[in-house]
Design an enzyme around this catalytic site. Sequence first.
Site, PDB file in Angstrom:
ATOM      1  N   TRP A  78      14.533   8.414 -17.443  1.00 33.83           N
ATOM      2  CA  TRP A  78      15.130   8.050 -16.960  1.00 33.83           C
ATOM      3  C   TRP A  78      16.344   9.079 -15.721  1.00 33.83           C
ATOM      4  CZ3 TRP A  78      20.100   9.842 -17.077  1.00 33.83           C
ATOM      5  CH2 TRP A  78      20.897  10.368 -18.617  1.00 33.83           C
ATOM      6  N   ASN A  79      16.144  10.207 -15.573  1.00 31.63           N
ATOM      7  CA  ASN A  79      17.644  10.624 -15.401  1.00 31.63           C
ATOM      8  C   ASN A  79      16.115  12.181 -14.164  1.00 31.63           C
ATOM      9  OD1 ASN A  79      15.648  12.851 -16.714  1.00 31.63           O
ATOM     10  ND2 ASN A  79      16.608  14.435 -17.418  1.00 31.63           N
ATOM     11  N   LYS A  91       4.863   4.223 -18.196  1.00 26.65           N
ATOM     12  CA  LYS A  91       5.621   3.464 -18.891  1.00 26.65           C
ATOM     13  C   LYS A  91       7.244   3.926 -18.127  1.00 26.65           C
ATOM     14  CE  LYS A  91       8.671   3.040 -22.120  1.00 26.65           C
ATOM     15  NZ  LYS A  91       9.982   2.192 -21.602  1.00 26.65           N
ATOM     16  N   PRO A  92       7.603   3.592 -17.178  1.00 27.71           N
ATOM     17  CA  PRO A  92       8.980   3.910 -17.079  1.00 27.71           C
ATOM     18  C   PRO A  92       9.619   3.779 -18.022  1.00 27.71           C
ATOM     19  CG  PRO A  92       8.329   1.945 -15.664  1.00 27.71           C
ATOM     20  CD  PRO A  92       7.529   2.764 -16.360  1.00 27.71           C
ATOM     21  N   ALA A  93      10.903   4.759 -17.650  1.00 33.32           N
ATOM     22  CA  ALA A  93      12.493   4.458 -19.564  1.00 33.32           C
ATOM     23  C   ALA A  93      12.933   2.603 -18.562  1.00 33.32           C
ATOM     24  CB  ALA A  93      13.600   5.429 -18.762  1.00 33.32           C
ATOM     25  N   GLY A 146      10.743  13.577 -22.343  1.00 33.49           N
ATOM     26  CA  GLY A 146      11.665  12.798 -22.632  1.00 33.49           C
ATOM     27  C   GLY A 146      11.734  13.730 -23.941  1.00 33.49           C
ATOM     28  N   SER A 147      13.297  13.245 -24.646  1.00 32.30           N
ATOM     29  CA  SER A 147      13.452  13.588 -25.351  1.00 32.30           C
ATOM     30  C   SER A 147      12.538  14.062 -26.641  1.00 32.30           C
ATOM     31  CB  SER A 147      14.332  13.212 -26.213  1.00 32.30           C
ATOM     32  OG  SER A 147      13.549  11.756 -27.467  1.00 32.30           O
ATOM     33  N   GLU A 188       7.243  17.018 -22.189  1.00 35.18           N
ATOM     34  CA  GLU A 188       8.361  17.821 -21.235  1.00 35.18           C
ATOM     35  C   GLU A 188       9.347  16.873 -22.296  1.00 35.18           C
ATOM     36  OE1 GLU A 188       7.772  20.097 -18.557  1.00 35.18           O
ATOM     37  OE2 GLU A 188       6.102  20.022 -18.445  1.00 35.18           O
ATOM     38  N   LEU A 189       9.516  18.022 -22.635  1.00 37.70           N
ATOM     39  CA  LEU A 189      10.651  17.757 -23.583  1.00 37.70           C
ATOM     40  C   LEU A 189      12.562  18.025 -23.419  1.00 37.70           C
ATOM     41  CD1 LEU A 189       8.718  17.716 -26.946  1.00 37.70           C
ATOM     42  CD2 LEU A 189       8.771  15.993 -25.537  1.00 37.70           C
ATOM     43  N   CYS A 237      16.966  18.339 -17.963  1.00 38.36           N
ATOM     44  CA  CYS A 237      16.728  18.458 -19.212  1.00 38.36           C
ATOM     45  C   CYS A 237      16.755  20.539 -18.732  1.00 38.36           C
ATOM     46  CB  CYS A 237      15.435  18.631 -18.849  1.00 38.36           C
ATOM     47  SG  CYS A 237      14.851  18.708 -18.056  1.00 38.36           S
ATOM     48  N   GLU A 263      21.831  18.801 -26.414  1.00 40.57           N
ATOM     49  CA  GLU A 263      22.020  18.851 -25.075  1.00 40.57           C
ATOM     50  C   GLU A 263      23.106  17.900 -24.814  1.00 40.57           C
ATOM     51  OE1 GLU A 263      17.823  16.699 -24.643  1.00 40.57           O
ATOM     52  OE2 GLU A 263      17.978  18.446 -22.708  1.00 40.57           O
TER      53      GLU A 263
HETATM   54  P1  NAP Z   1      13.837   9.309 -24.276  1.00 36.62           P
HETATM   55  O1  NAP Z   1      15.060   8.784 -25.067  1.00 36.62           O
HETATM   56  O2  NAP Z   1      13.051  10.306 -25.059  1.00 36.62           O
HETATM   57  O3  NAP Z   1      12.685   8.252 -23.556  1.00 36.62           O
HETATM   58  C1  NAP Z   1      11.771   8.801 -22.294  1.00 36.62           C
HETATM   59  C2  NAP Z   1      11.128   7.479 -22.214  1.00 36.62           C
HETATM   60  O4  NAP Z   1      10.134   7.552 -23.685  1.00 36.62           O
HETATM   61  C3  NAP Z   1      11.987   6.310 -22.133  1.00 36.62           C
HETATM   62  O5  NAP Z   1      10.542   5.981 -20.899  1.00 36.62           O
HETATM   63  C4  NAP Z   1      11.180   5.607 -23.162  1.00 36.62           C
HETATM   64  O6  NAP Z   1      11.887   4.192 -22.764  1.00 36.62           O
HETATM   65  C5  NAP Z   1      10.418   6.136 -24.041  1.00 36.62           C
HETATM   66  N1  NAP Z   1      10.730   5.589 -25.380  1.00 36.62           N
HETATM   67  C6  NAP Z   1      11.538   6.146 -25.759  1.00 36.62           C
HETATM   68  N2  NAP Z   1      11.357   5.527 -27.026  1.00 36.62           N
HETATM   69  C7  NAP Z   1       9.813   5.407 -27.282  1.00 36.62           C
HETATM   70  C8  NAP Z   1       8.925   5.409 -27.951  1.00 36.62           C
HETATM   71  N3  NAP Z   1       8.796   5.136 -29.304  1.00 36.62           N
HETATM   72  N4  NAP Z   1       7.356   5.216 -28.287  1.00 36.62           N
HETATM   73  C9  NAP Z   1       7.179   5.506 -26.629  1.00 36.62           C
HETATM   74  N5  NAP Z   1       8.154   5.559 -25.732  1.00 36.62           N
HETATM   75  C10 NAP Z   1       9.519   5.707 -26.456  1.00 36.62           C
HETATM   76  O7  NAP Z   1      14.639  10.154 -22.939  1.00 36.62           O
HETATM   77  P2  NAP Z   1      15.811   9.881 -22.336  1.00 36.62           P
HETATM   78  O8  NAP Z   1      16.830   9.934 -23.497  1.00 36.62           O
HETATM   79  O9  NAP Z   1      15.250   8.541 -21.715  1.00 36.62           O
HETATM   80  O10 NAP Z   1      15.350  11.271 -21.652  1.00 36.62           O
HETATM   81  C11 NAP Z   1      16.303  12.408 -21.480  1.00 36.62           C
HETATM   82  C12 NAP Z   1      15.743  13.482 -22.221  1.00 36.62           C
HETATM   83  O11 NAP Z   1      14.374  13.780 -21.063  1.00 36.62           O
HETATM   84  C13 NAP Z   1      15.931  14.882 -22.460  1.00 36.62           C
HETATM   85  O12 NAP Z   1      16.061  14.740 -23.626  1.00 36.62           O
HETATM   86  C14 NAP Z   1      15.445  15.154 -21.476  1.00 36.62           C
HETATM   87  O13 NAP Z   1      15.898  16.764 -21.771  1.00 36.62           O
HETATM   88  C15 NAP Z   1      14.254  15.012 -21.389  1.00 36.62           C
HETATM   89  N6  NAP Z   1      13.929  15.729 -19.543  1.00 36.62           N
HETATM   90  C16 NAP Z   1      12.929  16.514 -20.204  1.00 36.62           C
HETATM   91  C17 NAP Z   1      11.937  16.859 -18.826  1.00 36.62           C
HETATM   92  C18 NAP Z   1      11.616  18.062 -18.790  1.00 36.62           C
HETATM   93  O14 NAP Z   1      10.782  17.672 -18.047  1.00 36.62           O
HETATM   94  N7  NAP Z   1      11.110  19.107 -19.904  1.00 36.62           N
HETATM   95  C19 NAP Z   1      12.645  16.403 -18.096  1.00 36.62           C
HETATM   96  C20 NAP Z   1      13.796  15.318 -17.855  1.00 36.62           C
HETATM   97  C21 NAP Z   1      13.600  14.990 -19.157  1.00 36.62           C
HETATM   98  P3  NAP Z   1      12.973   3.675 -22.909  1.00 36.62           P
HETATM   99  O15 NAP Z   1      14.233   4.171 -21.681  1.00 36.62           O
HETATM  100  O16 NAP Z   1      13.204   2.253 -22.507  1.00 36.62           O
HETATM  101  O17 NAP Z   1      13.636   3.769 -24.263  1.00 36.62           O
END
Ligand code: NAP
Length: 492
Positions: free
Chosen positions: A158-159, A182-184, A238-239, A260-261, A294, A391
């Site tokens: 979502w960020n 699949k978006p957030a 994502g995370s 990309e975590l 991130c 983080e």
């Molecule tokens: P997240 O909880 O990991 O969610 C990211 C995406 O994964 C969302 O679409 C989420 O859906 C989905 N998701 C969650 N649980 C899942 C599962 N069990 N199976 C499949 N998909 C699943 O991360 P976030 O809190 O949204 O985003 C922040 C994180 O992203 C931070 O750690 C940040 O550092 C990282 N990030 C990294 C980069 C990079 O380029 N390295 C860039 C931006 C952000 P829902 O939203 O529906 O839960």
Amino acid sequence: MNIPTELPEYLQPLGFIDGQWCAAVSGAAFEVLDPATGKKITSVPRMGESDTERAIAAAHKAYPAWRTMTAAARAGVLEAWAASMRARSDQLAQLLTWEQGKPVSESKVEIEYAASFFSWFAGEGRRIYGDTIPPHLPDTRILVMRQPMGVVGGITPWNFPSAMVTRKSAPALAAGNCMVLKPAESTPLSALALAGLALEAGVPPGVFNVVTGAREDAAVIGETLTSHPLVKKIGFTGSTVVGKHLMAGCVDGLKKISLELGGNAPFIVFDDADFEAALAGAMICKYRNTGQTCISANRILVQDSIHDRFVEALTARAAELVPGHGLEDGVSLGPLIEPRALDKVERLVADALAKGARLMIGGNRHSLGGTYYEPTVLSDVTPEMDITREEVFGPVAAIMRFSDEAEAIALANDTQYGLSGYFYSRDVGRVFRVAEALETGIVGVNTGLISTEIAPFGGVKESGIGREGSKYGIEDWTEIKYVCLAGIGEGS
Ligand code: NAP
């Protein structure tokens, strides 16, 4: 304030499969909220396994025609998509702020950044070159070609709800793949806006599909993508915890995955730095997107002799930030995305204070209420504090002190993450030494802003696998094929 009253006409609050807007098979929906007010913007479908399978089937059906188009023809479609975005940039930025919360000036930058991936990869798609290799036998020739993979999945956070979508779909589509995205949960509308503009740009049905879901649906959608035999690759941002889970899900089918975590970026200020530049860099690197990136400066390391002056100056700058609704004029700090993000920031600040950090400014929920948190500066931060391990994802600058280069590098690398690192120095020898010593995929030297479509973005250690953007960013969306051509005769 300019809060929209309705969605743009090219976007419907529905999933997008095979070029059609559609509800979930179950008929269920969830609410998308304005994080600044907590008010409902709209509802979008809660899709699940059968919707995702339908999207995969649509992508599979679209694949033969898309992959056999010339790269130039695909590039034309991507350029048209970028042009549609740029023509609507103000409206797209407004929509992004509405669902995500960042100041609209930052959303405008994100929309241009997002569009730039279509433009860039339109070009890179035309340069997916192969090789010829001097053969091992006289009557044989060896060719190496790069081919698309087929149906690919994208899962985005979502960020950066627009840029993370295009950073995956642009190289994937340019290389000839078809995508199920699949978006957030918090930010599906920016992705759906891209889907609407895809129609306008002439992206053929099925080439780009969006499956929306609530948080409870994410695991099912993710599992459907990772386990489906027709899906050949997953790109995830994502995370780290979810990334590892998805990677485990790819084991059975030996599916490629790029990740990309999360990060835990050190931001080092040496005493030979341009002080004002370092201060400005720290502000943008820490407080942009309310610290929810991130690559945010998670630990600010300042050398002894300038430490106190830097802490004082950063505190004064933080006091100038203007929290508020991102669509309000003059606002420079939006809300956090959701209540649990606020809880996390509170927990990390409380832990740091309990372990001896000094509160220079902030440290509380903001009087605006909701998920607003005060711009905060902590000094005397030490490695024992959770804030240096996790983080923060909030507007909290955590400042640590160091005495020499070796200590700075040791502190900087003392984390399992390795996405970005920053330092400020005017000593050319130190610039090379420290840039080489930091265990990160990205290093910003004398800058706090490193994102551009032309450079490789990605991490080492537990921050990920693979690179996005740049000439490298398309490789992960292709397979290498070796063609051994024998029996051609001896020649003369
Ligand atoms: P997240 O909880 O990991 O969610 C990211 C995406 O994964 C969302 O679409 C989420 O859906 C989905 N998701 C969650 N649980 C899942 C599962 N069990 N199976 C499949 N998909 C699943 O991360 P976030 O809190 O949204 O985003 C922040 C994180 O992203 C931070 O750690 C940040 O550092 C990282 N990030 C990294 C980069 C990079 O380029 N390295 C860039 C931006 C952000 P829902 O939203 O529906 O839960």
